[in-house]
Design an enzyme around this catalytic site. Structure first.
Site, PDB file in Angstrom:
ATOM      1  CE  LYS A  48      -1.394   1.957   3.858  1.00 52.96           C
ATOM      2  NZ  LYS A  48      -2.032   2.725   4.024  1.00 52.96           N
ATOM      3  CG  ASN A  49       2.225   2.985   3.630  1.00 51.78           C
ATOM      4  OD1 ASN A  49       1.297   3.290   3.124  1.00 51.78           O
ATOM      5  ND2 ASN A  49       3.076   2.623   4.941  1.00 51.78           N
TER       6      ASN A  49
ATOM      7  CB  CYS B  61      -4.364  11.309  11.794  1.00 49.24           C
ATOM      8  SG  CYS B  61      -2.404  10.508  11.979  1.00 49.24           S
TER       9      CYS B  61
ATOM     10  NE  ARG C  90       1.419  10.474  10.495  1.00 45.55           N
ATOM     11  CZ  ARG C  90       1.092   9.456   9.064  1.00 45.55           C
ATOM     12  NH1 ARG C  90      -0.156   8.880   9.786  1.00 45.55           N
ATOM     13  NH2 ARG C  90       1.756   9.006   8.539  1.00 45.55           N
ATOM     14  N   PRO C  91       3.508  16.316  11.556  1.00 49.33           N
ATOM     15  CG  PRO C  91       5.008  17.520  12.708  1.00 49.33           C
ATOM     16  CD  PRO C  91       4.300  16.301  12.618  1.00 49.33           C
ATOM     17  CB  VAL C  92       3.529  18.053   6.069  1.00 49.33           C
ATOM     18  CG1 VAL C  92       2.680  17.374   5.935  1.00 49.33           C
ATOM     19  CG2 VAL C  92       2.613  19.869   5.783  1.00 49.33           C
ATOM     20  CG  ASP C  93       8.151  20.885  10.507  1.00 45.20           C
ATOM     21  OD1 ASP C  93       8.145  18.620  10.173  1.00 45.20           O
ATOM     22  OD2 ASP C  93       9.363  20.451  10.953  1.00 45.20           O
ATOM     23  CG  LEU C  94      10.800  17.793   8.354  1.00 45.89           C
ATOM     24  CD1 LEU C  94      11.649  15.792   8.696  1.00 45.89           C
ATOM     25  CD2 LEU C  94      12.288  18.532   8.733  1.00 45.89           C
TER      26      LEU C  94
ATOM     27  CG  ASP D 190       3.406   1.142   9.839  1.00 40.53           C
ATOM     28  OD1 ASP D 190       2.967   1.774  10.401  1.00 40.53           O
ATOM     29  OD2 ASP D 190       3.188   1.368   8.380  1.00 40.53           O
TER      30      ASP D 190
ATOM     31  CB  ILE E 270       8.187   6.641  14.501  1.00 44.59           C
ATOM     32  CG1 ILE E 270       8.815   4.795  14.839  1.00 44.59           C
ATOM     33  CG2 ILE E 270       7.768   7.107  13.151  1.00 44.59           C
ATOM     34  CD1 ILE E 270      10.429   5.595  14.204  1.00 44.59           C
TER      35      ILE E 270
ATOM     36  NE  ARG F  34      -7.235   5.537   5.654  1.00 41.23           N
ATOM     37  CZ  ARG F  34      -6.450   6.314   5.683  1.00 41.23           C
ATOM     38  NH1 ARG F  34      -7.390   6.213   6.787  1.00 41.23           N
ATOM     39  NH2 ARG F  34      -5.988   6.976   5.220  1.00 41.23           N
TER      40      ARG F  34
END
Ligand code: EPZ
Length: 431
Positions: free
Chosen positions: A22-23, A120, A125-129, A310, A332, A402
């Site tokens: 999936k990923n 979530c 879960r930031p997206v700064d990077l 996971d 994580i 999912r």
């Protein structure tokens, strides 16, 4: 909403073919935005997440066709033209990986407006990077009202990007943006998960020049255009590890095929330490357990090749019945013990302090109604249910759908008593 009912106690015997990852699949689908030619992906998993992403890509201009090929499910994606550079909140919120359309849209058209995903269930879960990488490549990023407005009217330019931590999503995003940049890009301290190497292999089949993906240093030589191509999605290592643990908790002997044992070596080491018999072979692995109680072992999650976050919830389900106390350290995500109270409903004895959970093995679990909170937490409840006395009913199965293709069929083929209880489709939810 559908539910999954499991009657515990059956030993598992048989073979489970593992699906495409999936990923990986969802990032490969996004890569199709980078070319006007068709990208054909084989070994595709058919999941709620891939369907969902297909819908978003269709809004951006991609023609998505699902077919059955000689070797299983395929998806063909063709983006002759980007018809919209806009990914709205309601879509990105429902599936975070949708955020990664930003880089390819920017690379191909010089602009994009993509919603910030928000937090979530498993963490902030930031997206700064992600955003810093795109800025390093020369994009202008503005944030307004929950949206990222990105511009690179004169194209992206190669850069050296040094990540402070190993982020799968940010590394993928930087690669997806840099393949069409002018000049060379070097990613340092990159994430090294197998899905990164898979993305690079697919992009290279499309004419990109990416080397080192799957290690901490990735080099990308920008090219002016990409062509279409054909690429087989790698096997799903999380599905592989999950069924390995299902076999271990239920007892019996299960052969996992169409997969790779080396992708889950850290898990295999822990399973062997716990007393499970694992044999690797060309096409996957065989997991065997005959009766004896497992030993309690300690687990710390880490970026690949460490123990995958996971797989943490599933291993915890396994350890609920082990002899002694096992310790889990989650490094994580800050909120990835949501399965603990649900495992407690089945009789597990677990306490959590910050990022550490202590599991004192019990003699037996007892079936109950439980609630799925996220994808991997849900499947840990199915695993626990396989060993619990009586019936376990997992609610909110849309989380499972999912990421696990035909779960009840795959487990059922090995003798597990797992069935889906159909709910009212009007109640369906996606997160
Ligand atoms: C991917 O998420 C996976 N998702 C996750 O699987 C997986 O748990 C995770 O990698 C770790 O292996 C997909 O591939 C779709 P990260 P991702 O960026 O890319 C922090 C599942 O169940 N971070 O490697 O979002 C972040 O908060 C899912 O299939 C920043 O601080 O994970 C986390 O602490 C759940 N800033 C750490 O890095 C950023 O800009 C690693 O996250 C990005 C990340």
């Amino acid at each position: 909403m559908d539910r999954i009912a499991i009657i515990g106690g059956a030993r598992l015997e048989g073979e489970i073919p593992i699906s495409g990852a999936k990923n990986s699949a969802i990032k490969l689908m996004v890569a199709s935005l980078l070319t006007e030619e068709p990208l054909r992906l084989t070994n595709m998993p058919r999941l709620a997440d891939t369907r969902f992403l297909g819908k978003l890509l269709a809004r951006l201009g991609t023609e998505v066709t699902e077919t059955e090929g000689p070797d299983g499910p395929e998806t063909r994606l063709t983006t002759r033209e980007i018809v919209s550079g806009f990914a709205p909140y309601d879509l990105v919120r429902q599936m975070r990986a949708s955020f990664n359309v930003l880089g390819p849209l920017l690379a191909r058209t010089g602009q994009a407006k993509v919603s910030l995903p928000g937090g979530c269930a498993i963490g902030a879960r930031p997206v700064d990077l992600h955003l810093k990488s795109l800025e390093a490549l020369g994009a202008r990023i503005d944030l307004h009202e929950g949206y990222v407005y990105a511009q690179a009217p004169r194209g992206l330019k190669g850069a050296v990007i040094d990540f402070p931590i190993n982020s799968v999503g940010a590394t993928e995003h930087a690669i997806l943006a840099a393949v069409l940049a002018d000049g060379d890009t070097v990613l340092q301290n990159a994430a090294a998960e197998p899905e990164l190497a898979d993305l690079a292999d697919c992009l290279n089949a499309m004419g990109a020049k990416v080397s080192g993906a799957g290690t901490r240093t990735v080099e990308i030589r920008g090219v002016s255009r990409l062509s279409g191509g054909t690429h087989a999605v790698i096997p799903d290592r999380i599905e592989t590890g999950t069924y390995a643990m299902a076999a271990a908790i239920a007892g019996g002997e299960v052969r996992l095929t169409r997969t790779r044992s080396d992708f889950i070596q850290a898990l295999i080491d822990k399973m062997v330490e716990a007393g499970v018999d694992v044999t690797a072979h060309n096409d996957g692995l065989t997991v065997k357990r005959n009766g004896a109680r497992l030993n309690a072992v300690e687990v710390t999650t880490d970026p690949y090749p460490g123990f995958a976050t996971d797989l943490q919830a599933q291993f915890m389900a396994l350890m609920t019945l082990a002899d002694g106390e096992s310790v889990f350290r989650e490094t994580i995500f800050e909120n990835r013990f949501m399965h603990v109270p649900e495992l407690g409903r089945l009789g597990a004895d677990i306490t959590v302090h910050g990022g550490e959970a202590r599991v004192r093995g019990v003699q037996s679990l007892e079936g109950a109604q439980v609630m799925a909170t996220d994808l991997r937490a849900s499947v840990s409840l199915v695993i626990a249910g396989l060993a619990a006395r009586g019936e376990t009913v997992v609610n909110r199965v849309y989380h499972l759908d999912r990421g696990f293709e035909r779960l009840e069929e795959k487990l059922g083929a090995c003798g597990a008593q797992v069935r889906r209880l159909k709910g009212d489709p009007g109640e369906a939810e996606v997160e």
